[in-house]
Design a protein around this motif. Structure first.
Motif, PDB file in Angstrom:
ATOM      1  N   THR A  21       0.840  -1.185   0.000  1.00 54.55           N
ATOM      2  CA  THR A  21       0.000   0.000   0.000  1.00 54.55           C
ATOM      3  C   THR A  21       0.877   1.237   0.000  1.00 54.55           C
ATOM      4  O   THR A  21       1.974   1.231   0.575  1.00 54.55           O
ATOM      5  CB  THR A  21      -0.956   0.010   1.207  1.00 54.55           C
ATOM      6  N   SER A  22       0.418   2.277  -0.692  1.00 53.22           N
ATOM      7  CA  SER A  22       1.121   3.553  -0.755  1.00 53.22           C
ATOM      8  C   SER A  22       2.543   3.357  -1.282  1.00 53.22           C
ATOM      9  O   SER A  22       2.736   2.708  -2.310  1.00 53.22           O
ATOM     10  CB  SER A  22       1.101   4.218   0.631  1.00 53.22           C
ATOM     11  N   THR A  47      -3.533  -2.016  -2.518  1.00 55.90           N
ATOM     12  CA  THR A  47      -4.747  -1.582  -1.842  1.00 55.90           C
ATOM     13  C   THR A  47      -4.966  -0.079  -2.005  1.00 55.90           C
ATOM     14  O   THR A  47      -4.032   0.700  -2.195  1.00 55.90           O
ATOM     15  CB  THR A  47      -4.696  -1.906  -0.343  1.00 55.90           C
ATOM     16  N   ALA A  48      -6.232   0.308  -1.917  1.00 54.68           N
ATOM     17  CA  ALA A  48      -6.621   1.714  -1.967  1.00 54.68           C
ATOM     18  C   ALA A  48      -7.857   1.903  -1.100  1.00 54.68           C
ATOM     19  O   ALA A  48      -8.557   0.942  -0.754  1.00 54.68           O
ATOM     20  CB  ALA A  48      -6.901   2.153  -3.402  1.00 54.68           C
ATOM     21  N   SER A  49      -8.127   3.149  -0.757  1.00 56.60           N
ATOM     22  CA  SER A  49      -9.301   3.517   0.025  1.00 56.60           C
ATOM     23  C   SER A  49     -10.133   4.519  -0.785  1.00 56.60           C
ATOM     24  O   SER A  49      -9.745   4.923  -1.874  1.00 56.60           O
ATOM     25  CB  SER A  49      -8.885   4.144   1.365  1.00 56.60           C
ATOM     26  N   THR A  50     -11.263   4.902  -0.246  1.00 50.96           N
ATOM     27  CA  THR A  50     -12.107   5.908  -0.886  1.00 50.96           C
ATOM     28  C   THR A  50     -12.512   6.958   0.140  1.00 50.96           C
ATOM     29  O   THR A  50     -12.617   6.660   1.338  1.00 50.96           O
ATOM     30  CB  THR A  50     -13.361   5.270  -1.506  1.00 50.96           C
ATOM     31  N   SER A  86      -3.105   4.235  -4.984  1.00 51.46           N
ATOM     32  CA  SER A  86      -2.641   3.787  -3.672  1.00 51.46           C
ATOM     33  C   SER A  86      -1.718   4.797  -3.007  1.00 51.46           C
ATOM     34  O   SER A  86      -1.584   4.804  -1.776  1.00 51.46           O
ATOM     35  CB  SER A  86      -1.924   2.436  -3.804  1.00 51.46           C
ATOM     36  N   THR A  87      -1.059   5.653  -3.792  1.00 47.05           N
ATOM     37  CA  THR A  87      -0.136   6.659  -3.242  1.00 47.05           C
ATOM     38  C   THR A  87      -0.755   8.047  -3.176  1.00 47.05           C
ATOM     39  O   THR A  87      -0.054   9.018  -2.880  1.00 47.05           O
ATOM     40  CB  THR A  87       1.149   6.728  -4.084  1.00 47.05           C
ATOM     41  N   ALA A  88      -2.062   8.151  -3.427  1.00 44.77           N
ATOM     42  CA  ALA A  88      -2.732   9.454  -3.389  1.00 44.77           C
ATOM     43  C   ALA A  88      -3.001   9.851  -1.941  1.00 44.77           C
ATOM     44  O   ALA A  88      -4.131   9.793  -1.440  1.00 44.77           O
ATOM     45  CB  ALA A  88      -4.033   9.391  -4.191  1.00 44.77           C
ATOM     46  N   VAL A  89      -1.939  10.252  -1.250  1.00 42.18           N
ATOM     47  CA  VAL A  89      -2.058  10.668   0.147  1.00 42.18           C
ATOM     48  C   VAL A  89      -2.947  11.904   0.207  1.00 42.18           C
ATOM     49  O   VAL A  89      -2.642  12.918  -0.438  1.00 42.18           O
ATOM     50  CB  VAL A  89      -0.681  10.979   0.750  1.00 42.18           C
ATOM     51  N   PRO A  90      -4.067  11.867   0.929  1.00 45.23           N
ATOM     52  CA  PRO A  90      -4.959  13.026   0.974  1.00 45.23           C
ATOM     53  C   PRO A  90      -4.223  14.298   1.366  1.00 45.23           C
ATOM     54  O   PRO A  90      -3.393  14.306   2.283  1.00 45.23           O
ATOM     55  CB  PRO A  90      -5.991  12.625   2.040  1.00 45.23           C
ATOM     56  N   ALA A  91      -4.507  15.363   0.629  1.00 45.17           N
ATOM     57  CA  ALA A  91      -3.927  16.691   0.807  1.00 45.17           C
ATOM     58  C   ALA A  91      -2.521  16.812   0.219  1.00 45.17           C
ATOM     59  O   ALA A  91      -2.080  17.917  -0.088  1.00 45.17           O
ATOM     60  CB  ALA A  91      -3.912  17.134   2.267  1.00 45.17           C
ATOM     61  N   ASP A 138      -5.076   6.919  -0.996  1.00 39.50           N
ATOM     62  CA  ASP A 138      -4.062   6.082  -0.359  1.00 39.50           C
ATOM     63  C   ASP A 138      -4.683   4.932   0.439  1.00 39.50           C
ATOM     64  O   ASP A 138      -5.536   5.139   1.311  1.00 39.50           O
ATOM     65  CB  ASP A 138      -3.237   6.967   0.578  1.00 39.50           C
ATOM     66  N   GLY A 139      -4.222   3.704   0.158  1.00 33.00           N
ATOM     67  CA  GLY A 139      -4.737   2.545   0.867  1.00 33.00           C
ATOM     68  C   GLY A 139      -4.398   2.529   2.337  1.00 33.00           C
ATOM     69  O   GLY A 139      -5.056   1.846   3.136  1.00 33.00           O
ATOM     70  N   GLY A 140      -3.362   3.282   2.743  1.00 33.39           N
ATOM     71  CA  GLY A 140      -2.945   3.289   4.133  1.00 33.39           C
ATOM     72  C   GLY A 140      -3.915   3.957   5.071  1.00 33.39           C
ATOM     73  O   GLY A 140      -3.778   3.839   6.294  1.00 33.39           O
TER      74      GLY A 140
END
Length: 362
Positions: free
Chosen positions: A104-105, A187-190, A214-219, A233-235
């Motif tokens: 993840t990430s 993995t990823a989240s929404t 998966s690496t789209a860290v919020p902000a 980001d899945g993390g």
């Protein structure tokens, strides 16, 4: 990816799965037989020593099962360089070659490299890439550009075009999951619910899109949008996705965890520093939850590689990559010299406030 099948479970053709052969002798024939474990280079055989001379005439049932090694790479931003050194230590011994990878990430990026070439040469090449990356390759612009994006109410401090270009240029020649040498699960989240998503089961899925999500860290980076929904980001929900590895058939897991806190952290000052510390603690507790859940499952071995240090390195500071790679390799070698699987370490803590006691998760 072409797959074979054994006992209803799919395995990649050519993957060096470790096959365990269990010989279950009928209890009606010998109810007091003891079971021992004999290991050879090709299989593990559980048999009754007292009945060895008569085994050809005994009634027995053979049951085949797969012993599968998984590498699980946590998220952790720039500290993913620690994972690169650690994976070198593991792949120095071909018997520890993974059968599947979950990430993840930043761990998804590292995992994609190794899934494309799960050898020591592949790990060394990944280290070379880390050493060559500079801040502008991933995080373009300076403070004024970040301020301008904030004024214009952009979704992130940085765009992801540079990251996309870097991933396509460096990660792997494979374009889809089916072209990788071993299975990779990302993995990823929404931002629209508490759901977790996993890439890797669809061979035609694009690796680059999975990694960007998966690496789209919020902000930090903008969310990826599909059908009007935002994926990140899945993390956020599972920074150490051990459950995914078990669900995909893993029986022995090496967890490359750069989110774990193994010491009492110093005090911090400032709103941003406090926000970063809050995220660190949340990710640490996620790892604890995953470890407690997975190690409680029968037949699962988890080697928890706690890759500590470098907590205060900025997420866009690649100048410490070489030092982190070396440190990660050293920490992994120390663990492999004295492995202690299925052990959960409790982080030291400050004394409780007056009138309180520390609550320990069970």
């Amino acid at each position: 990816m072409a797959h074979g099948a054994l006992n209803g479970r799919s395995i990649p053709n050519g993957a060096p799965h470790k096959i365990s052969l269990h010989l279950h002798y009928s209890v009606a024939i010998n109810p007091f037989a003891s079971i021992i474990r004999q290991q050879s280079s090709s299989f593990i055989c559980h048999e009754v020593p007292e009945a060895k001379a008569q085994r050809d005439s005994l009634l027995f049932i053979m049951h085949w099962s797969l012993s599968m090694i998984a590498y699980v790479f946590s998220g952790g931003n720039i500290r993913g360089a620690l994972q690169v050194g650690a994976v070198q230590a593991l792949l120095a011994d071909p018997s520890r070659r993974p059968d599947l990878i979950v990430g993840t990430s930043i761990g998804a990026i590292n995992g994609a490299h190794i899934a494309a070439n799960p050898t020591l040469d592949g790990a060394l090449h990944l280290a070379e890439i880390w050493r060559s990356i500079r801040r502008a390759d991933v995080y373009p612009g300076g403070r004024w550009r970040i301020l301008w994006r904030l004024i214009r109410r952009r979704d992130s401090l940085y765009p992801n075009e540079r990251l996309r270009s870097m991933l396509k240029r460096t990660v792997t020649e494979a374009k889809t999951f089916g072209e990788l040498q071993i299975p990779l699960y990302v993995t990823a989240s929404t931002l629209n619910s508490n759901a977790i998503y996993v890439w890797g089961d669809e061979p035609s899925a694009a690796i680059s899109e999975a990694l960007l999500t998966s690496t789209a860290v919020p902000a930090i980076f903008p969310p990826m949008r599909y059908s009007g929904y935002e994926y990140v980001d899945g993390g956020i929900l599972t920074n150490l996705p051990l459950d995914v590895a078990v669900d995909r058939g893993a029986t022995e897991i090496y967890a490359f965890d750069v989110s774990y806190l193994n010491e009492t952290l110093p005090s911090v000052n400032g709103a941003i520093a406090m926000m970063q510390r809050t995220i660190q603690i949340m990710l640490h507790q996620q790892a604890i939850d995953q470890l407690m859940r997975v190690t409680a499952k029968p037949g699962i071995i988890v080697h928890h590689l706690r890759l500590a240090g470098f907590k205060d390195v900025a997420i866009n500071d690649f100048s410490q990559s070489d030092a982190m790679i070396d440190a990660g390799q050293r920490m992994a070698e120390e663990y492999l010299a004295n492995p202690k699987p299925n052990i959960i370490h409790i982080q030291p803590a400050p004394p409780p406030p007056p009138g309180a006691v520390r609550f320990v998760w069970k």
